[in-house]
Design a protein around this motif. Structure first.
Motif, PDB file in Angstrom:
ATOM      1  N   ASP A   1      30.005 -43.190 -49.568  1.00  0.00           N
ATOM      2  CA  ASP A   1      29.680 -44.007 -48.404  1.00  0.00           C
ATOM      3  C   ASP A   1      29.487 -43.080 -47.210  1.00  0.00           C
ATOM      4  OD1 ASP A   1      29.711 -46.826 -47.026  1.00  0.00           O
ATOM      5  OD2 ASP A   1      31.065 -45.584 -45.820  1.00  0.00           O
ATOM      6  N   MET A   2      28.313 -43.156 -46.571  1.00  0.00           N
ATOM      7  CA  MET A   2      28.019 -42.304 -45.429  1.00  0.00           C
ATOM      8  C   MET A   2      28.491 -42.958 -44.146  1.00  0.00           C
ATOM      9  SD  MET A   2      26.643 -40.002 -47.218  1.00  0.00           S
ATOM     10  CE  MET A   2      26.307 -38.901 -45.847  1.00  0.00           C
ATOM     11  N   GLY A   3      28.983 -42.152 -43.223  1.00  0.00           N
ATOM     12  CA  GLY A   3      29.476 -42.677 -41.956  1.00  0.00           C
ATOM     13  C   GLY A   3      29.409 -41.640 -40.854  1.00  0.00           C
TER      14      GLY A   3
ATOM     15  N   LEU B   1      21.061 -38.657 -59.539  1.00  0.00           N
ATOM     16  CA  LEU B   1      21.347 -39.326 -58.271  1.00  0.00           C
ATOM     17  C   LEU B   1      20.827 -40.754 -58.338  1.00  0.00           C
ATOM     18  CD1 LEU B   1      22.383 -38.990 -55.300  1.00  0.00           C
ATOM     19  CD2 LEU B   1      20.011 -38.512 -54.684  1.00  0.00           C
ATOM     20  N   ILE B   2      21.672 -41.706 -57.976  1.00  0.00           N
ATOM     21  CA  ILE B   2      21.310 -43.120 -57.991  1.00  0.00           C
ATOM     22  C   ILE B   2      21.441 -43.655 -56.570  1.00  0.00           C
ATOM     23  CG2 ILE B   2      21.857 -45.410 -58.896  1.00  0.00           C
ATOM     24  CD1 ILE B   2      22.996 -44.096 -61.355  1.00  0.00           C
ATOM     25  N   ALA B   3      20.354 -44.194 -56.036  1.00  0.00           N
ATOM     26  CA  ALA B   3      20.353 -44.806 -54.706  1.00  0.00           C
ATOM     27  C   ALA B   3      20.409 -46.324 -54.876  1.00  0.00           C
ATOM     28  CB  ALA B   3      19.111 -44.396 -53.926  1.00  0.00           C
ATOM     29  N   VAL B   4      21.376 -46.960 -54.223  1.00  0.00           N
ATOM     30  CA  VAL B   4      21.578 -48.404 -54.356  1.00  0.00           C
ATOM     31  C   VAL B   4      21.349 -49.061 -52.998  1.00  0.00           C
ATOM     32  CG1 VAL B   4      23.221 -48.056 -56.219  1.00  0.00           C
ATOM     33  CG2 VAL B   4      24.053 -48.253 -53.878  1.00  0.00           C
ATOM     34  N   PRO B   5      20.984 -50.339 -52.967  1.00  0.00           N
ATOM     35  CA  PRO B   5      20.796 -51.041 -51.689  1.00  0.00           C
ATOM     36  C   PRO B   5      22.108 -51.099 -50.905  1.00  0.00           C
ATOM     37  CG  PRO B   5      19.791 -52.270 -53.489  1.00  0.00           C
ATOM     38  CD  PRO B   5      20.603 -51.181 -54.112  1.00  0.00           C
ATOM     39  N   PRO B   6      22.067 -50.826 -49.603  1.00  0.00           N
ATOM     40  CA  PRO B   6      23.313 -50.808 -48.814  1.00  0.00           C
ATOM     41  C   PRO B   6      23.781 -52.184 -48.357  1.00  0.00           C
ATOM     42  CG  PRO B   6      21.472 -50.179 -47.423  1.00  0.00           C
ATOM     43  CD  PRO B   6      20.901 -50.404 -48.802  1.00  0.00           C
ATOM     44  N   ARG B   7      23.079 -53.236 -48.716  1.00  0.00           N
ATOM     45  CA  ARG B   7      23.401 -54.573 -48.236  1.00  0.00           C
ATOM     46  C   ARG B   7      24.806 -54.998 -48.680  1.00  0.00           C
ATOM     47  NH1 ARG B   7      20.608 -59.061 -46.411  1.00  0.00           N
ATOM     48  NH2 ARG B   7      21.500 -61.076 -46.976  1.00  0.00           N
ATOM     49  N   ASN B   8      25.628 -55.340 -47.698  1.00  0.00           N
ATOM     50  CA  ASN B   8      26.974 -55.900 -47.893  1.00  0.00           C
ATOM     51  C   ASN B   8      27.938 -54.959 -48.610  1.00  0.00           C
ATOM     52  OD1 ASN B   8      26.402 -58.386 -46.630  1.00  0.00           O
ATOM     53  ND2 ASN B   8      25.610 -59.264 -48.529  1.00  0.00           N
ATOM     54  N   THR B   9      27.651 -53.668 -48.662  1.00  0.00           N
ATOM     55  CA  THR B   9      28.602 -52.759 -49.305  1.00  0.00           C
ATOM     56  C   THR B   9      29.901 -52.628 -48.507  1.00  0.00           C
ATOM     57  OG1 THR B   9      27.491 -50.906 -48.194  1.00  0.00           O
ATOM     58  CG2 THR B   9      26.824 -51.401 -50.456  1.00  0.00           C
TER      59      THR B   9
ATOM     60  N   ILE C   1      24.696 -43.220 -54.066  1.00  0.00           N
ATOM     61  CA  ILE C   1      24.695 -43.250 -52.610  1.00  0.00           C
ATOM     62  C   ILE C   1      23.905 -44.457 -52.138  1.00  0.00           C
ATOM     63  CG2 ILE C   1      24.898 -40.741 -52.401  1.00  0.00           C
ATOM     64  CD1 ILE C   1      21.927 -40.671 -51.719  1.00  0.00           C
ATOM     65  N   GLU C   2      24.063 -44.768 -50.858  1.00  0.00           N
ATOM     66  CA  GLU C   2      23.321 -45.876 -50.273  1.00  0.00           C
ATOM     67  C   GLU C   2      21.906 -45.439 -49.937  1.00  0.00           C
ATOM     68  OE1 GLU C   2      26.468 -48.411 -47.692  1.00  0.00           O
ATOM     69  OE2 GLU C   2      26.300 -46.306 -47.142  1.00  0.00           O
ATOM     70  N   ASP C   3      20.963 -46.328 -50.175  1.00  0.00           N
ATOM     71  CA  ASP C   3      19.556 -46.071 -49.869  1.00  0.00           C
ATOM     72  C   ASP C   3      19.318 -46.419 -48.401  1.00  0.00           C
ATOM     73  OD1 ASP C   3      16.913 -45.476 -50.018  1.00  0.00           O
ATOM     74  OD2 ASP C   3      16.336 -47.276 -51.139  1.00  0.00           O
ATOM     75  N   LEU C   4      19.766 -45.542 -47.517  1.00  0.00           N
ATOM     76  CA  LEU C   4      19.721 -45.804 -46.072  1.00  0.00           C
ATOM     77  C   LEU C   4      18.344 -45.473 -45.513  1.00  0.00           C
ATOM     78  CD1 LEU C   4      23.168 -44.261 -45.032  1.00  0.00           C
ATOM     79  CD2 LEU C   4      22.644 -46.673 -45.421  1.00  0.00           C
ATOM     80  N   LYS C   5      17.836 -46.345 -44.664  1.00  0.00           N
ATOM     81  CA  LYS C   5      16.592 -46.106 -43.935  1.00  0.00           C
ATOM     82  C   LYS C   5      16.963 -45.543 -42.560  1.00  0.00           C
ATOM     83  CE  LYS C   5      14.489 -48.010 -47.398  1.00  0.00           C
ATOM     84  NZ  LYS C   5      13.794 -47.161 -48.394  1.00  0.00           N
ATOM     85  N   VAL C   6      17.104 -44.230 -42.511  1.00  0.00           N
ATOM     86  CA  VAL C   6      17.615 -43.579 -41.300  1.00  0.00           C
ATOM     87  C   VAL C   6      16.676 -43.794 -40.122  1.00  0.00           C
ATOM     88  CG1 VAL C   6      18.395 -41.393 -40.320  1.00  0.00           C
ATOM     89  CG2 VAL C   6      18.787 -41.884 -42.740  1.00  0.00           C
ATOM     90  N   ARG C   7      15.359 -43.785 -40.374  1.00  0.00           N
ATOM     91  CA  ARG C   7      14.403 -43.978 -39.287  1.00  0.00           C
ATOM     92  C   ARG C   7      14.584 -45.346 -38.636  1.00  0.00           C
ATOM     93  NH1 ARG C   7       8.148 -42.738 -40.376  1.00  0.00           N
ATOM     94  NH2 ARG C   7       9.078 -40.671 -40.509  1.00  0.00           N
ATOM     95  N   ASN C   8      14.811 -46.369 -39.432  1.00  0.00           N
ATOM     96  CA  ASN C   8      15.018 -47.707 -38.871  1.00  0.00           C
ATOM     97  C   ASN C   8      16.369 -47.823 -38.188  1.00  0.00           C
ATOM     98  OD1 ASN C   8      12.547 -48.381 -39.969  1.00  0.00           O
ATOM     99  ND2 ASN C   8      13.417 -49.290 -41.817  1.00  0.00           N
TER     100      ASN C   8
ATOM    101  N   GLN D   1      24.286 -36.335 -38.010  1.00  0.00           N
ATOM    102  CA  GLN D   1      24.847 -36.226 -39.356  1.00  0.00           C
ATOM    103  C   GLN D   1      23.809 -35.757 -40.373  1.00  0.00           C
ATOM    104  OE1 GLN D   1      28.123 -36.589 -39.382  1.00  0.00           O
ATOM    105  NE2 GLN D   1      27.875 -37.148 -37.231  1.00  0.00           N
ATOM    106  N   SER D   2      22.520 -36.036 -40.112  1.00  0.00           N
ATOM    107  CA  SER D   2      21.432 -35.617 -41.005  1.00  0.00           C
ATOM    108  C   SER D   2      21.628 -36.178 -42.416  1.00  0.00           C
ATOM    109  CB  SER D   2      21.344 -34.084 -41.045  1.00  0.00           C
ATOM    110  OG  SER D   2      20.144 -33.666 -41.627  1.00  0.00           O
ATOM    111  N   TRP D   3      21.704 -37.505 -42.498  1.00  0.00           N
ATOM    112  CA  TRP D   3      21.931 -38.167 -43.785  1.00  0.00           C
ATOM    113  C   TRP D   3      20.779 -37.960 -44.763  1.00  0.00           C
ATOM    114  CZ3 TRP D   3      23.706 -43.321 -41.115  1.00  0.00           C
ATOM    115  CH2 TRP D   3      25.025 -43.157 -40.664  1.00  0.00           C
ATOM    116  N   PHE D   4      19.549 -37.994 -44.263  1.00  0.00           N
ATOM    117  CA  PHE D   4      18.415 -37.824 -45.172  1.00  0.00           C
ATOM    118  C   PHE D   4      18.404 -36.433 -45.792  1.00  0.00           C
ATOM    119  CE2 PHE D   4      14.039 -36.674 -46.190  1.00  0.00           C
ATOM    120  CZ  PHE D   4      13.654 -37.739 -46.983  1.00  0.00           C
ATOM    121  N   GLU D   5      18.700 -35.398 -45.002  1.00  0.00           N
ATOM    122  CA  GLU D   5      18.739 -34.043 -45.540  1.00  0.00           C
ATOM    123  C   GLU D   5      19.864 -33.901 -46.561  1.00  0.00           C
ATOM    124  OE1 GLU D   5      17.823 -29.993 -46.135  1.00  0.00           O
ATOM    125  OE2 GLU D   5      16.707 -31.732 -45.407  1.00  0.00           O
ATOM    126  N   PHE D   6      20.977 -34.582 -46.318  1.00  0.00           N
ATOM    127  CA  PHE D   6      22.080 -34.582 -47.281  1.00  0.00           C
ATOM    128  C   PHE D   6      21.617 -35.171 -48.618  1.00  0.00           C
ATOM    129  CE2 PHE D   6      25.580 -36.989 -49.239  1.00  0.00           C
ATOM    130  CZ  PHE D   6      26.501 -35.978 -49.443  1.00  0.00           C
TER     131      PHE D   6
END
Length: 399
Positions: A182-184, A321-329, A265-272, A301-306
């Motif tokens: 979980d990224m924070g 690596l598995i990216a999952v939707p971050p909704r309601n995590t 990891i969460e499939d975060l849209k950092v730009r949004n 934090q540079s989440w995308f580069e991570f």
């Protein structure tokens, strides 16, 4: 398996070599901009875009013109690679992977590339580049594999060389099990086993010094000698911020990839997530200052580069690596699956209103990411089994 890897070093050129490298980078920038202007003129006249081969023919003509004879002093391969970059930029634009190509500005991302003709002498910490001769470099590690291309770049007053190589390596065997992350911001990365990685906060640590340097720069007369010195100081601070962040990310991703076979990891849209909340004059935004501070913290934090580093390092180790939707995590209880915004009334604590689970919110988020990763992995396995069974069934029918 084939592995592409780049090795980057700081160059130690003499004065003449530095002048030549600046000229080469300027010539590549000139050719890129001239070719882009030609393409835009053709587009304005309704003509088709020139191919890479046609642009290379135009380059031969430019090198024969009286006003651009100085292009012959630059290695032809470096100029051709600049045109290849423009052709790739157009391809990315048409494929909707990037914006329309823009003109290059002097002093920003000065670089040039050699696809061949280079030699390296690692025993004496030097390398040979066409029309530059032998250059010494800071040999911090061994270059492995066959050299495919070499890129020379300028950053914050220093010259660097990036050597891309290709080599054959044995098929790696992944080590460790599966983990969710979980990224924070307060905690950079929290693992589902309860451990976490504290953030580096590189920009935040250097923000005060950077502000003073930028204030000193603003008081100088533009393009004066003192202005150039102040600008160099700002550039060095930005380079230090970037280097600290990169070193932190490389250490974190290396440790995770070496100790885990599958990472979710969460499939975060950092730009949004980091968009400005200022709005417009007709519809001004709310909590603009708070949102600006949050955006700054997210980008620090540079989440995308991570995620990018974790992806290729896991592949090197044989992991996945598995990216999952971050909704309601962060709102789902991992014990009773109750979903509610009231489960997380504070940023740090998770208290389920249904079963009473009391846990750190980031740990709960990592556990939910792990559960979602398990579900996605099971779906992929089932799909592969069904596809294999269907193929076997078709083979039996054919027999």
């Amino acid at each position: 398996m084939q592995r592409l890897q780049a090795f980057k070093y700081e160059l130690m050129p003499n004065g003449e070599q530095q002048r030549n490298m600046r000229r080469f980078a300027g010539a590549c920038r000139f050719v890129f901009n001239k070719a882009l202007a030609l393409q835009k003129d053709r587009q304005a006249q309704g003509e088709k875009k020139l191919s890479y081969a046609a642009i290379c023919k135009a380059l031969v003509e430019w090198k024969q013109q009286a006003q651009t004879l100085w292009l012959n002093e630059t290695p032809s391969q470096a100029l051709q690679q600049s045109l290849k970059d423009l052709d790739r930029a157009y391809s990315n634009f048409f494929a909707k992977r990037a914006a329309f190509p823009r003109f290059k500005k002097k002093g920003q991302r000065n670089s040039f590339r050699y696809p061949q003709g280079c030699k390296i002498d690692q025993a004496n910490s030097r390398l040979f580049l066409p029309k530059l001769g032998w250059l010494r470099y800071r040999n911090s590690r061994e270059v492995l594999g066959e050299i495919k291309q070499i890129t020379v770049s300028h950053h914050a007053g220093k010259w660097f060389v990036s050597i891309q190589t290709e080599r054959e390596v044995a098929q790696p065997v992944p080590q460790g099990g599966i983990v969710g992350i979980d990224m924070g911001i307060a905690r950079f990365a929290t693992l589902s086993d309860g451990s976490f990685i504290a953030p580096a906060n590189s920009f935040k640590r250097h923000q005060a010094g950077l502000r003073k340097a930028q204030q000193a720069l603003s008081r100088k007369t533009k393009f004066s000698n003192n202005w150039k010195k102040a600008k160099a100081r700002v550039q060095r601070l930005h380079a230090r911020i970037s280097n600290v962040r990169k070193d932190f990310l490389h250490q974190a991703t290396t440790a995770i990839s070496q100790n885990h076979a599958i990472v979710c990891i969460e499939d975060l849209k950092v730009r949004n997530m980091s968009k400005s909340a200022a709005g417009s004059a007709e519809q001004p935004g709310r909590n603009v200052r708070a949102k600006a501070g949050l955006n700054k913290a997210i980008l620090d934090q540079s989440w995308f580069e991570f995620r990018r580093q974790l992806s290729y390092k896991l592949a090197w180790q044989g992991g996945h690596l598995i990216a999952v939707p971050p909704r309601n995590t962060s709102r789902t209880c991992p014990c009773c699956d109750h979903v509610s915004a009231d489960n997380r009334r504070t940023q740090a604590r998770f208290e389920c209103v249904a079963c009473g689970l009391d846990e750190n919110a980031d740990v709960v988020g990592a556990i939910n990411v792990l559960r979602a990763g398990h579900a996605r992995l099971a779906c992929e396995v089932n799909a592969e089994v069904m596809a294999s069974a269907a193929g076997t069934h078709r083979g039996d029918l054919a027999a």
